[in-house]
Write an enzyme that holds these catalytic residues in place. Sequence first.
Site, mmCIF file in Angstrom:
data_model
loop_
_atom_site.group_PDB
_atom_site.id
_atom_site.type_symbol
_atom_site.label_atom_id
_atom_site.label_comp_id
_atom_site.label_asym_id
_atom_site.label_seq_id
_atom_site.Cartn_x
_atom_site.Cartn_y
_atom_site.Cartn_z
ATOM 1 N N LYS A 162 6.924 -7.914 -11.920
ATOM 2 C CA LYS A 162 6.052 -7.848 -10.741
ATOM 3 C C LYS A 162 5.150 -9.058 -10.745
ATOM 4 C CE LYS A 162 5.332 -4.870 -7.352
ATOM 5 N NZ LYS A 162 6.267 -3.869 -6.788
ATOM 6 N N ASP A 167 5.863 -7.203 -1.414
ATOM 7 C CA ASP A 167 5.111 -5.992 -1.758
ATOM 8 C C ASP A 167 3.884 -5.996 -0.846
ATOM 9 O OD1 ASP A 167 4.964 -3.700 -3.808
ATOM 10 O OD2 ASP A 167 2.967 -4.551 -3.975
HETATM 11 P P1 NAD Z 1 1.820 -3.416 3.379
HETATM 12 O O1 NAD Z 1 0.897 -4.496 3.007
HETATM 13 O O2 NAD Z 1 2.936 -3.691 4.336
HETATM 14 O O3 NAD Z 1 0.992 -2.172 3.971
HETATM 15 C C1 NAD Z 1 -0.036 -1.559 3.251
HETATM 16 C C2 NAD Z 1 -0.678 -0.498 4.134
HETATM 17 O O4 NAD Z 1 -1.677 0.183 3.360
HETATM 18 C C3 NAD Z 1 -1.410 -1.091 5.354
HETATM 19 O O5 NAD Z 1 -1.307 -0.204 6.453
HETATM 20 C C4 NAD Z 1 -2.849 -1.174 4.861
HETATM 21 O O6 NAD Z 1 -3.778 -1.152 5.944
HETATM 22 C C5 NAD Z 1 -2.938 0.102 4.030
HETATM 23 N N1 NAD Z 1 -4.010 0.064 3.039
HETATM 24 C C6 NAD Z 1 -4.429 -0.991 2.307
HETATM 25 N N2 NAD Z 1 -5.469 -0.635 1.538
HETATM 26 C C7 NAD Z 1 -5.697 0.670 1.784
HETATM 27 C C8 NAD Z 1 -6.649 1.608 1.316
HETATM 28 N N3 NAD Z 1 -7.584 1.249 0.441
HETATM 29 N N4 NAD Z 1 -6.563 2.877 1.764
HETATM 30 C C9 NAD Z 1 -5.615 3.239 2.665
HETATM 31 N N5 NAD Z 1 -4.709 2.393 3.157
HETATM 32 C C10 NAD Z 1 -4.756 1.133 2.726
HETATM 33 O O7 NAD Z 1 2.390 -2.839 1.990
HETATM 34 P P2 NAD Z 1 3.762 -2.083 1.731
HETATM 35 O O8 NAD Z 1 4.792 -3.093 1.421
HETATM 36 O O9 NAD Z 1 3.991 -1.080 2.814
HETATM 37 O O10 NAD Z 1 3.436 -1.347 0.360
HETATM 38 C C11 NAD Z 1 2.777 -0.096 0.296
HETATM 39 C C12 NAD Z 1 3.051 0.550 -1.041
HETATM 40 O O11 NAD Z 1 4.463 0.739 -1.207
HETATM 41 C C13 NAD Z 1 2.608 -0.268 -2.262
HETATM 42 O O12 NAD Z 1 2.205 0.630 -3.281
HETATM 43 C C14 NAD Z 1 3.871 -0.967 -2.683
HETATM 44 O O13 NAD Z 1 3.858 -1.345 -4.064
HETATM 45 C C15 NAD Z 1 4.882 0.120 -2.413
HETATM 46 N N6 NAD Z 1 6.254 -0.360 -2.283
HETATM 47 C C16 NAD Z 1 6.580 -1.308 -1.356
HETATM 48 C C17 NAD Z 1 7.899 -1.728 -1.230
HETATM 49 C C18 NAD Z 1 8.330 -2.700 -0.162
HETATM 50 O O14 NAD Z 1 9.536 -2.890 -0.008
HETATM 51 N N7 NAD Z 1 7.441 -3.317 0.588
HETATM 52 C C19 NAD Z 1 8.892 -1.181 -2.066
HETATM 53 C C20 NAD Z 1 8.535 -0.202 -2.988
HETATM 54 C C21 NAD Z 1 7.211 0.196 -3.079
#
Ligand code: NAD
Length: 419
Positions: A108, A148
């Site tokens: 990561k 991410d």
């Molecule tokens: P992103 O940046 O696209 O979206 C994040 C979302 O969370 C946004 O709507 C943001 O406003 C919100 N957010 C941020 N801080 C916050 C808080 N303090 N309280 C509530 N909401 C909050 O990110 P993403 O890619 O959707 O990732 C979200 C989660 O999923 C992370 O934990 C990431 O590690 C995990 N994840 C992502 C992927 C991927 O393919 N993008 C794959 C596996 C896991």
Amino acid sequence: MTTHDEPNPYESALTQLHAAAEILHLDSGVLGGLRKPHREFTVNFPVEMDDGSVRTFTGYRVQHNDARGPYKGGIRYSAHVSLDEVRALAMWMTWKCAIVNLPYGGAKGGVIVDPAELSDCELENLSRRFISELEPIIGPDRDIPAPDMGTNSRVMAWMMDTYSMAHGHTVRAVVTGKPVQIGGSEGRFEATGRGVLFATEEIAKRRGDSLDELRVAVQGFGQVGSVAARLLHESGARVVTVSDAAGGYYNGNGLDIPALIARADERGMIQGDPPGADRISNAEVIEIDCDYLIPAAIENVILESNADRIEAGVIVEAANGPTTPAAEAILLDRGRTIVPDVLANAGGVSVSYMEWVQDLQSFFWEEDEVNQRLARIMRKAFAQVWDSAEARGLSLRDAANVLGVERVVSATELRGIFP
Ligand code: NAD
């Protein structure tokens, strides 16, 4: 986010690893090799800002384990990134790739930056400089980054281009999650959310729940949360709550998810004042009266301090590390079911794997084919974890981690210790 009062995600990851190690009666020497990442790379690098000033940023790449194949894992841009957070996320990637049986290890990366504070040009400069700092340790058969939180396909395009410039030819397979026009995969953008849908369908089937009778709350409306909310909405579930970093939106009769998606910007922030939705806080989102809760934002939102008040019967962890081990113990005591992150959000890396395979072969697949393969991977892994949990009387997290750790240990033993 890690503050003095907040649980440290790396300690949470270690607690989970130790639970699996105990069930597997792992030798302490073997466990010692899994507790710590293989390699940790910290870079402090300058970026010229639009006003001509120079700022120094700190970034990390942690490569946890590559017994099963090249390192794989996303890059996060957030003001709350810390080395311990990246260590935890890297370790979870190792187990996740093994649980869904991909030929990858776990890694990561992260940069301490709030991307919302940067202009497009500053974001591009930061992304290009960071990936060139990582150049000695990444590559299509070494370590393959992906998006991410805070990064997206546009950032991946800059990173692929920068790496390619350094190598004198286009190297598509160095990152995944790229735009489809330059070697991305059909279905990759939706993959994590679609995988969350499959995990939700699988748990619902086993509990005898019907999706169209479920009230669902989703925290986070970015790449993962907005897609999961849309696909659940399209499958007939009533999505009663969604949220972004500024707070949540509630409608007990179900929110108009397509209308909310139309209002969301690239960073997953819902703009304006959507009609038919009451504003609630992010703390209330977690405790809202619903059947299934899907945290899809950040770590440490389900804590010892609120676990008693969680109404949902099932938690499907779309985010990484949303539940602390102490909170999980309370929830399991209260008869709640948790579909763990290492299983529930594995759809993203599964389609990243397909993207990498397509890039290496220069042979690209239709979206249907990608989605069918994703469904097969997710449903098979879910069944293996579920059956093992039932047979051994384990929580789904322990069963998933046991499966992942066992596969990594077996690869390590087969390869032997060099020299
Ligand atoms: P992103 O940046 O696209 O979206 C994040 C979302 O969370 C946004 O709507 C943001 O406003 C919100 N957010 C941020 N801080 C916050 C808080 N303090 N309280 C509530 N909401 C909050 O990110 P993403 O890619 O959707 O990732 C979200 C989660 O999923 C992370 O934990 C990431 O590690 C995990 N994840 C992502 C992927 C991927 O393919 N993008 C794959 C596996 C896991």
